[in-house]
Design an enzyme around this catalytic site. Structure first.
Site, short mmCIF file in Angstrom:
data_model
loop_
_atom_site.label_atom_id
_atom_site.label_comp_id
_atom_site.label_asym_id
_atom_site.label_seq_id
_atom_site.Cartn_x
_atom_site.Cartn_y
_atom_site.Cartn_z
N HIS A 18 0.92 -1.30 -0.02
CA HIS A 18 -0.04 -0.05 0.21
C HIS A 18 0.91 1.38 -0.04
CE1 HIS A 18 -3.66 -2.36 1.88
NE2 HIS A 18 -3.53 -2.37 0.50
N GLY A 65 -2.74 -1.60 -8.09
CA GLY A 65 -3.63 -2.53 -7.44
C GLY A 65 -5.32 -1.95 -7.39
N ASP A 70 -4.29 -5.92 -8.13
CA ASP A 70 -4.71 -7.10 -7.10
C ASP A 70 -5.32 -8.28 -7.47
OD1 ASP A 70 -3.12 -5.40 -5.22
OD2 ASP A 70 -5.27 -4.56 -4.81
N ASP A 90 -1.09 -1.78 4.72
CA ASP A 90 -1.53 -0.70 5.96
C ASP A 90 -2.90 -1.05 6.61
OD1 ASP A 90 -1.95 1.69 7.23
OD2 ASP A 90 -1.47 2.92 5.65
N HIS A 97 -10.41 -0.20 -2.68
CA HIS A 97 -10.33 -1.72 -3.54
C HIS A 97 -9.90 -2.57 -2.26
CE1 HIS A 97 -6.00 -0.19 -3.02
NE2 HIS A 97 -5.61 -1.45 -3.39
N ASP A 100 -11.08 -6.17 -3.26
CA ASP A 100 -9.97 -6.93 -3.97
C ASP A 100 -8.82 -7.45 -3.25
OD1 ASP A 100 -11.39 -5.80 -6.40
OD2 ASP A 100 -9.96 -4.13 -6.43
N ARG A 106 -7.55 -14.01 0.29
CA ARG A 106 -8.40 -15.30 0.19
C ARG A 106 -7.78 -16.15 -0.34
NH1 ARG A 106 -12.10 -17.32 -2.62
NH2 ARG A 106 -13.43 -18.86 -1.90
#
Length: 150
Positions: A18, A65, A70, A90, A97, A100, A106
């Protein structure tokens, strides 16, 4: 019978950070340049540009991202094209996002790949003897899920 995937000694590493963590990731990457150079590096947009410029090593740069990078990394995880994710995120800033990012994390868990989310976990991951040799990953069995009636 569980499915096995071999991670080769030369890993395909995704580097993501980030905005408020980019300097920290670059500093960490510089410190670990010798080790990182042995692997194939991927990164989202700006992070990839910063890593490439500061380390003077090739980085396969994807989209930024928030513009889909991402999701590109997540797709590569699902396709078995990323072996390790190092994502300095962060926790103090909500981002547009965030869905995302959650999906990417996941997928790392779904496909049982090593992930680090901060400098300490990245240090532990990168210095593991397993990082520098072949390693057999036991993939979860999703056959029951795939065979369910809908």
């Amino acid at each position: 019978m569980p499915s096995i995937k071999t991670l080769h000694a030369r890993k395909r590493i995704a580097l993501i950070a980030h905005d408020h963590k980019k300097a920290e990731l670059v500093e960490w990457a510089l410190y670990n340049k010798t080790v990182l150079c042995r692997h194939e590096l991927y990164a989202t947009g700006t992070t990839g540009k910063l890593i490439e410029e500061n380390l003077d090593v090739p980085v396969r740069k994807l989209l930024s991202g928030p513009l889909g990078g991402d999701q590109q990394i997540g797709s590569m995880i699902a396709e078995g094209k990323i072996d390790v994710v190092i994502f300095f995120w962060d926790p103090m800033e909500a981002l547009p996002h965030d869905p995302d990012i959650k999906a990417l994390l996941r997928l790392g868990v779904v496909w049982n790949i090593p992930m680090a989310s901060n400098r300490t976990s990245a240090d532990f991951l990168l210095t593991s003897p397993l990082m520098h040799q072949e390693y057999e990953v036991r993939l979860p069995d999703y056959s029951q899920y795939l065979g369910r009636k809908v």
